[in-house]
Design a protein around this motif. Structure first.
Motif, short mmCIF file in Angstrom:
data_model
loop_
_atom_site.label_atom_id
_atom_site.label_comp_id
_atom_site.label_asym_id
_atom_site.label_seq_id
_atom_site.Cartn_x
_atom_site.Cartn_y
_atom_site.Cartn_z
N GLY A 5 4.91 0.75 -1.70
CA GLY A 5 5.23 0.18 -3.00
C GLY A 5 4.62 0.88 -4.19
N ALA A 6 3.99 2.06 -4.00
CA ALA A 6 3.34 2.73 -5.12
C ALA A 6 4.35 3.16 -6.19
CB ALA A 6 2.55 3.93 -4.63
N TYR A 7 5.58 3.46 -5.78
CA TYR A 7 6.61 3.88 -6.74
C TYR A 7 7.76 2.89 -6.76
CZ TYR A 7 4.08 8.29 -6.11
OH TYR A 7 3.10 9.24 -6.04
N GLY A 39 -5.95 7.67 -9.36
CA GLY A 39 -7.15 6.85 -9.49
C GLY A 39 -8.30 7.60 -10.13
N PRO A 40 -9.53 7.13 -9.92
CA PRO A 40 -10.71 7.77 -10.51
C PRO A 40 -10.87 9.24 -10.11
CG PRO A 40 -11.27 5.59 -9.70
CD PRO A 40 -9.88 5.88 -9.23
N GLU A 41 -10.47 9.59 -8.87
CA GLU A 41 -10.61 10.98 -8.44
C GLU A 41 -9.72 11.90 -9.26
OE1 GLU A 41 -12.70 12.40 -6.07
OE2 GLU A 41 -13.63 10.43 -6.31
N ILE A 70 0.84 15.14 -9.17
CA ILE A 70 1.95 15.35 -8.23
C ILE A 70 1.94 14.36 -7.07
CG2 ILE A 70 2.01 17.81 -8.78
CD1 ILE A 70 0.78 18.34 -6.00
N GLY A 71 0.90 13.52 -6.97
CA GLY A 71 0.84 12.60 -5.83
C GLY A 71 -0.08 11.43 -6.10
N LEU A 72 -0.11 10.52 -5.14
CA LEU A 72 -0.88 9.29 -5.30
C LEU A 72 -1.47 8.88 -3.95
CD1 LEU A 72 -1.42 7.52 -7.82
CD2 LEU A 72 0.35 5.97 -6.98
N LEU A 73 -2.24 9.79 -3.35
CA LEU A 73 -2.79 9.54 -2.02
C LEU A 73 -3.67 8.30 -1.98
CD1 LEU A 73 -3.73 13.17 -0.90
CD2 LEU A 73 -1.88 11.74 -0.02
N ALA A 114 -3.81 6.70 -11.83
CA ALA A 114 -4.86 7.09 -12.77
C ALA A 114 -4.54 6.52 -14.15
CB ALA A 114 -4.97 8.61 -12.84
N VAL A 115 -5.57 6.16 -14.88
CA VAL A 115 -5.39 5.68 -16.26
C VAL A 115 -5.57 6.89 -17.17
CG1 VAL A 115 -6.10 3.97 -17.98
CG2 VAL A 115 -6.35 3.46 -15.54
N TRP A 116 -4.51 7.68 -17.27
CA TRP A 116 -4.62 8.97 -17.93
C TRP A 116 -4.91 8.86 -19.42
CZ3 TRP A 116 -5.70 12.49 -14.72
CH2 TRP A 116 -5.07 12.60 -13.47
N HIS A 117 -4.35 7.88 -20.10
CA HIS A 117 -4.56 7.79 -21.54
C HIS A 117 -6.03 7.56 -21.88
CE1 HIS A 117 -4.10 3.51 -20.47
NE2 HIS A 117 -4.81 3.24 -21.57
#
Length: 327
Positions: free
Chosen positions: A52-54, A221-223, A240-243, A248-251
């Protein structure tokens, strides 16, 4: 004749939501082909969507699987009969975790005879992504430094192999030392263990205080957010991924910096590019494989498609090598 299809109707753990169903193969429509699949690798990008990540990009019910190799068994109106019997990669079709895949003929990539199924089924997601990122998205060249997290992954090893091809220096980030020697052999300039090293300090030290030109985040995420502090003032981070399964909270990560964070979606690139552009990318990847400059991950285990739940468990349990689903 009925064929096997792996399908899920809700998001969740693969062992709970995946079903094996039977259905007759679809007749290809105008401009389409029907491909009898032989082999498909299990990639994180295949399994993460099931959880369900995407979910905002997926319409249920869905068939997993983004790549694989098979043989053209039927062609629709307007497709040359010469395609029958050809071994191809069916791009932009429905999910590959089924016995038969219907796909647009124009997106079918012929596989040269000297490339076996073990290699061919891995030629799309990871190598083409890495090639396009190096060549087009980042335009990497001599003097550039690329940081890659989750570098022990299949795509991490491909970025290592491409570093001498494009001339950049790769700094590989891993969570243990098990991949260090292999990554160095493949071309990584430095390998840092994130469990032991202060990564930002080590990267600044390795780049004379400048930071890397760019970074590749496959974790999220944090990594992933940490990479923002590891690149130059005007550097780029590609997601490119979400292992980790955690966005991640990029903003917030880029606040106070000039660092750009951009997503890279391979399927979107193929869909939006011209046929000449994506064919050229595949030609380059195939040439590197045939010249022994680029090797895919060795096979760690093989499972029948109907044994998909056990196959996923094997793929996620730390087995060395790629896990394949066979028909």
């Amino acid at each position: 004749m009925e064929s096997n299809v792996v399908r899920y109707y809700r998001f969740g753990e693969p062992g709970e939501v995946l079903r094996i169903e039977k259905k007759p193969p679809l007749e290809p429509g105008p401009g389409e082909i029907s491909v009898k699949m032989r082999a498909r690798p299990i990639n994180p990008s295949d399994v993460i969507p099931i959880r369900g990540a995407y979910s905002h990009r997926i319409t249920l019910p869905a068939v997993p699987g983004y790549e694989g190799v098979g043989v053209v068994e039927a062609v629709g109106p307007g497709v040359p009969k010469q395609m029958l019997g050809k071994r191809v990669l069916p791009l932009q079709g429905d999910g590959t975790w089924q016995d038969y895949v219907t796909a647009p003929a124009k997106f079918a990539v012929p596989v040269p005879e000297d490339i076996d199924d073990d290699t061919a089924c891995q030629l799309y997601i990871n190598p083409v992504t890495a090639w396009l990122i190096c060549r087009m998205a980042l335009r990497l060249t001599h003097g550039d430094v690329l940081v890659v997290n989750a570098a022990g992954s299949a795509i991490g090893r491909i970025f290592a192999q491409m570093s001498p091809i494009f001339g950049y220096r790769m700094i590989a980030l891993t969570r243990s030392d098990r991949h260090t020697s292999e990554l160095r052999r493949l071309g990584a300039a430095c390998v840092f263990n994130t469990a032991e090293d202060s990564v930002r300090e080590r990267i600044l030290e390795a780049t004379a205080g400048q930071g890397a030109t760019a970074a590749i985040d496959s974790i999220g995420g944090p990594e992933g957010e940490k990479l923002v502090r590891c690149v130059k003032t005007d550097g780029t981070v590609l997601s490119i991924g979400l292992l980790s399964g955690i966005p991640a909270v990029w903003h917030e990560a880029v606040r106070g910096t000039q660092v750009r964070v951009l997503p890279f979606y391979l399927r979107q690139w193929v869909r939006n590019s011209s046929q000449e552009e994506w064919e050229a990318a595949f030609e380059q990847v195939l040439r590197l494989v045939q010249e022994n400059k680029l090797a895919m991950t060795q096979i760690g285990a093989r499972f029948e498609l109907t044994d998909v739940k056990r196959a996923i468990h094997a793929a996620e349990s730390g087995i060395r090598g790629k896990v394949l689903l066979l028909s």
